[in-house]
Structure formats: C-alpha cells, structure tokens
Design an enzyme around this catalytic site. Sequence first.
Site, PDB file in Angstrom:
ATOM      1  N   LYS A   1      39.413   9.078 112.214  1.00  0.00           N
ATOM      2  CA  LYS A   1      39.776   9.053 110.787  1.00  0.00           C
ATOM      3  C   LYS A   1      40.141  10.287 110.200  1.00  0.00           C
ATOM      4  CE  LYS A   1      38.981   5.111 107.716  1.00  0.00           C
ATOM      5  NZ  LYS A   1      38.247   3.952 107.179  1.00  0.00           N
TER       6      LYS A   1
ATOM      7  N   GLU B   1      31.369 -11.033 104.422  1.00  0.00           N
ATOM      8  CA  GLU B   1      31.156 -11.498 103.151  1.00  0.00           C
ATOM      9  C   GLU B   1      30.354 -12.952 103.276  1.00  0.00           C
ATOM     10  OE1 GLU B   1      33.931 -10.292 103.922  1.00  0.00           O
ATOM     11  OE2 GLU B   1      34.161  -8.312 102.626  1.00  0.00           O
TER      12      GLU B   1
ATOM     13  N   ARG C   1      36.309 -14.813 100.095  1.00  0.00           N
ATOM     14  CA  ARG C   1      36.111 -15.126 101.359  1.00  0.00           C
ATOM     15  C   ARG C   1      34.919 -16.136 101.668  1.00  0.00           C
ATOM     16  NH1 ARG C   1      37.776 -11.400 106.682  1.00  0.00           N
ATOM     17  NH2 ARG C   1      39.864 -12.109 105.409  1.00  0.00           N
TER      18      ARG C   1
HETATM   19  C1  LIG Z   1      37.443  -8.970 103.780  1.00  0.00           C
HETATM   20  C2  LIG Z   1      37.481  -7.782 103.359  1.00  0.00           C
HETATM   21  N1  LIG Z   1      36.116  -7.114 102.975  1.00  0.00           N
HETATM   22  C3  LIG Z   1      36.275  -5.802 102.848  1.00  0.00           C
HETATM   23  C4  LIG Z   1      37.419  -5.038 102.706  1.00  0.00           C
HETATM   24  C5  LIG Z   1      37.566  -3.562 102.206  1.00  0.00           C
HETATM   25  N2  LIG Z   1      37.976  -2.870 103.300  1.00  0.00           N
HETATM   26  C6  LIG Z   1      39.299  -2.351 103.461  1.00  0.00           C
HETATM   27  S1  LIG Z   1      39.179  -1.311 104.666  1.00  0.00           S
HETATM   28  C7  LIG Z   1      37.986  -1.309 105.362  1.00  0.00           C
HETATM   29  C8  LIG Z   1      37.365  -0.687 106.521  1.00  0.00           C
HETATM   30  C9  LIG Z   1      37.986  -1.398 107.425  1.00  0.00           C
HETATM   31  O1  LIG Z   1      37.522  -0.596 108.763  1.00  0.00           O
HETATM   32  P1  LIG Z   1      38.269  -0.806 110.019  1.00  0.00           P
HETATM   33  O2  LIG Z   1      38.734  -2.073 110.473  1.00  0.00           O
HETATM   34  O3  LIG Z   1      37.532  -0.026 111.072  1.00  0.00           O
HETATM   35  O4  LIG Z   1      39.556   0.125 109.756  1.00  0.00           O
HETATM   36  P2  LIG Z   1      39.573   1.608 109.490  1.00  0.00           P
HETATM   37  O5  LIG Z   1      39.805   2.022 108.045  1.00  0.00           O
HETATM   38  O6  LIG Z   1      38.594   2.372 109.956  1.00  0.00           O
HETATM   39  O7  LIG Z   1      41.012   2.248 110.154  1.00  0.00           O
HETATM   40  C10 LIG Z   1      36.912  -2.147 104.424  1.00  0.00           C
HETATM   41  C11 LIG Z   1      35.552  -2.616 104.474  1.00  0.00           C
HETATM   42  C12 LIG Z   1      38.719  -5.658 103.118  1.00  0.00           C
HETATM   43  N3  LIG Z   1      39.893  -5.148 102.995  1.00  0.00           N
HETATM   44  N4  LIG Z   1      38.606  -7.083 103.321  1.00  0.00           N
END
Ligand SMILES: Cc1ncc(C[n+]2csc(CCOP(=O)(O)OP(=O)(O)O)c2C)c(N)n1
Length: 631
Positions: A280, A365, A393
């Site tokens: 990242k 969630e 959700r």
């Molecule tokens: C249902 C939901 N909960 C929380 C989020 C907030 N959120 C956005 S990106 C993220 C992290 C995602 O991690 P990953 O899938 O590993 O992607 P990365 O950002 O590391 O590339 C979160 C928790 C979301 N978008 N959707």
Amino acid sequence: MGLNAMRLPEDVRKLTITQLEQLAKELRQTIIETTARSGGHIGASLGTVELTLALHRVYNTPHDKLVWDIGHQAYAHKLLTGRLNSFSTIRQLGGISGFLKRRESPFDTWEAGHASTSLSAALGMATARDLTGQDYRVVAVIGDGALTAGMAWEALNQIGHLKTPMVVVVNDNSMSIAPNVGAFSRYLTDLRSAPAYHRLKQEVEGLLDGIPVFGSPIKRTVERLKDLVHFAMVAGNVFEELGFHYFGPVDGHSFDDLIPVLAHARDVQEPVVIHVITQKGKGYRPAEENPGVFHGPGPFEIDSGRFIKSSDAPSYSQVFSETLIQLAEKQSNIVAITAAMPDGTKLDKFAQAYPDRFFDVGIAEQHAATFAAGLALSGMRPVFAVYSTFLQRAYDQLVHDVCHQDLPVVFAVDRAGLVGSDGATHQGVFDVSFLRAIPNLEIAMGKDDAELRGLLAGALERPHPVAVRYPRGSGKGHSLSDPIMPIPWGRAEWSHQGKDLTLITFGPIYYTALAARDILESRGYSVGLVNARFVKPLDVDLLGKVAAKSALLMTVEEHVVAGGFGSAVNEWADGSHIATPIRNEGLPDEFIDHGPVSYFLNLYGLDTDGLVRKAESWITEMKTLAALRER
Ligand SMILES: Cc1ncc(C[n+]2csc(CCOP(=O)(O)OP(=O)(O)O)c2C)c(N)n1
C-alpha cells in the site's frame, strides 16, 4: 511513448516491460500530485499500478469485464481508461468520482464504494455470459481487507460450487485501512510465506529471468507455469478446498511475475484465485511508511507528507471516542467495536486505553451488530461505532438480533449527514428512515459536540438499543475536560418561541436554523426554534405545545425527507389531530454525488439563506391567504 501520447488502454498491450515500468512511474506521479491537491485514496491506488497495467494488458477490456472491489484502488484504471484529462477534477463538484461510475466509462463495469461486493457481481456477470452464450472473460480484484466480509465468502462459496470460469485476484497488502485483522488475514500471511508457494514464486522468477521481451517465449513460460500451477495445487489451501485453482503468491509490483500468471489464469476454464502481494502506498515514501494515515487523506504537501489541516476543533469522532474513554473508566462493562475503522471512528484511542475492551472485527458490520447483541445479553454494554452508510449493511442484524430482543447495544452512528467528496455511496442520509421503522430502537442526535457527549452517556444508561448520530467534521470545540452535560432522555429543547413559524431541527443543522431565525426576526417575523434531539422517542408533549403557539411548523434535517425526522413529526401530527400546517425540509429522493457539503446544502435550500427564503415565502403566502379569507 508517454502517458499523454497513448491511445489507452490498447497501447498498453503493445508495450515492453521497460515501457510499462516507465508508464507505471508516470501513473504514480499523477496520482501523487492529484491527491496531494484534492485528497483521495492514494495508498490503495499506488499499490495497484502494476496490477492495473498488467490486467489491461492481458485482458481485452472493456469486452472482458474487470470488476474492482470498492473502486478506491482504481485511480490508475481511471487514468488508463479515458479519464487522464479529467483526473484533476476527481472527487470535486462536477468532476469525476473517486470510485468507479458506469456513466463515466464503459471500462467501469461495476459501481461500488462499500466493500466486498465484487465477487458476487462478477459471478453474476460470468453466469449471464454462460447463460447467453457470450465469450467475455470476467476478472474481479478484491483486497485482503474486503475479503474479511461475509459477503465475499458467500460469493466464493457459490463460485466454487458452480465452477464458473472467472478469475479472482486477491490484492493482498496486509492492510485494510488499518492493519488487517482476523484469523483469515493471518492465514493469508502464512500463505504468503509457505515454502511451496515460495518455490513457485522463485521458479517463476527464475524462469522469467532469461526472457528479455514478451512474444513467442511466453508460450514456453506458460507451459512451464502449468507444471508449477499443478505443483502449487498439490500443496492445498483454503481456496483450493473451495474449488478454485490457486496461483500465487505473485509479486504485484513485478510485470515479469504478474503478466504470465494472469495470462495463464485467463484461459483456465474453471475458477481461479491469484494471490497478488502488493504494498500500500508503493512509490511514495510517506504513504509506504504510514499506510493507514494515507489510506484516504485530505490534501497534503508532497515533499513532507504533511497534511493541510482545515480545523483545529476536535472532530465529532474524537469527541465520541474521548467521551467513551471517560465513561469506560467508571463503567467496566463498556466495550467498543469497530468494523475495520479504528482510525475513522477514532476508536484507536479507546484501543490504546482499553486494549482488552476493544474489538476490530474487520469489514464485518453484520457480524459486529450480532456480536454486540451477544455481548449485551451477557451483561456488557457494547458500543458499535459505525459510519451511517456502513450501518446499512447490518440491517437484518439490527432488526432481528438487536432490536427484536431489545438488547442494550449503543450504535454510535458516525458520518451521519452529507459527507462530501466520497459522494453517493457514502452519504449518511438514509439511516433515520431505516432505523425509525424498528421497534425498541431509540434514535438521537445532538445539536453539537457537547450534546453528543450527553447523549452518549445517556444512551449507556438505557435498557434499550440506542442509535446516537453525529456528523463528519468538527463541532463547536466544546472542552472535553468539562463535565458531561446530562440530557433529559426523550426531551427536546425549545430554545426560542415564535408565533409565525417554528423551525424544528434535528442535529447540528440547529445552528443554521438559528442564524436563519436571527435574520427572519430582524425582518419582523416571529420565529421559534426547537432542537428536537430525539426522533424516537419523539418529544410529543413539547411538540404539542409548540404547535399550539406557532402558526406554522417547519422541520429541518440533513437527511432525506422520505421517512426521516420530518416524517416522524408528520405521523405524530396526523395521529394527534394537530391542525398546524407542517412542511418538511431535507434532502431530495435521489443519490447525491460528490462535492462540498456546503454546495449541496445551498442547492437544497438547507443553508441559512435557503431556510430564510423558504420560511419567509411560506409565512408570506399563509398571511396573504389569511388576509384574503378575512375579506
Ligand atoms: C462495507 C464497508 N465497510 C467499510 C468500508 C470502509 N473501507 C474502505 S476501504 C477499506 C479497506 C479495504 O481494504 P482492502 O480491501 O484490503 O483494500 P486496500 O485499501 O488495502 O487496497 C475499508 C474498511 C467500506 N468501504 N465498506
């Protein structure tokens, strides 16, 4: 050939590895410069630059369907698919979205913003393809964080069952927004370092070392890869148990590793998981060193990585977390839960103070709500801090697990209201409507940060589930060392009396209404003001008195009108035969795009001028009507 000179993404398919590497540098530079100016999801997008190029090189997009989970990691995809010139407008009013939008490009096959939907959507696309005899390929990219959600596993379960040919790229950077958590995250870490897969990686590297350019040697590479893949399969892992071919781990920043594996997986007539390891923030040191902070920052200085701050007052999230820490000192059964948002909710501070009483459940969630229900019926006082938009959700869990059993779970509903640059998928403008329908649940929102503290303390004394809402941004800068102001439960505040019209507000929009009232009074109108604080229980005693004193009632909320706070007032008035005319001011029945909150408040007449205009014209209209009737 530079980024500007290319026909994209077709030209990507013709580039040599060296040219691709050069292009990756240019993409990174553009992403860094643009997000430094306007903020955005820099970390995830820097991590997927090579993966994006490799995918567009190997797949015939947009004929082949490339499905990104969430879409926050897809800035390079945007730059390669027709949005180079508009990229500087990202997340700004009238500009392109920070997520993917089907109306923006045929290369955006799927719209999201919430996590973990990509695999279900991709399976739908692949199934439709097979039912209709079409020939496109489907590839979904999902992060290790998004893979913690139940929804992703529901899809894996069905893909493995149907054996539908499609590719799932697991983009594993071991980060969610914060470091990824959970047993499955640990499993991925083990998989990354398992010797069998290491060997695969080393052999792929060894194999590719001797290949100067792509072309005919790729055939031999692919043949060899088949053997290696077979080798990897023998080792066995959870994806294979579910019915996938597993290729990996693959270095997600090496074209030499990525391209042959993607090319091979593309042609397998069964489901495939490719486990890609990325970093990242790759290529921008402050983001590499601090990936959590650089997940989705506001504007920053490129050289220092310092943020350009807009407010010094503590945010509502900070006020919430600090207050919870204070309350937890005295009440040992308080526990705090987040679904992968320890930074955003500021529960990271609570975690430092009470590590044993803090739970990050991952992007889960639904589980968080039911986990809280279990805690609550066993004597704990769980507080689930969750953005309004992500609470959507957990709806059945709210209804069926928490409220049906009337369990005292506190939902700290953060980012309630318009959120700005994240746009349509993230606006917190539906929760009052969907929460209000659930029996036993109490719903409150203070006019400012001091009231948030009082409501949170009050919520933790209630024998019922409670949702305490608060918006993005900062309050009035109320001192956190002041004693918490108790709020009489279910009581509204009638701060100003007025005969012509009374503004009944829910939440911090109270202060906008207060300013509007001052202007209206200065113009000779008698205008009252009520800070409702509660949608449920609604303070009907006070509302009855207000209705008796004021000729008109105008409800004001930063939430959709449909089913919102104003609807609750209408239902009470209707059921109590209140004759005073009521108008509801709030947001329209549509998804509101990205742009400054102030712009939308102005557009929908929810700023000071708008409220003055609406109140004045209604008062005038009614007075004119009354005068006509008297004649
Ligand atoms: C249902 C939901 N909960 C929380 C989020 C907030 N959120 C956005 S990106 C993220 C992290 C995602 O991690 P990953 O899938 O590993 O992607 P990365 O950002 O590391 O590339 C979160 C928790 C979301 N978008 N959707």
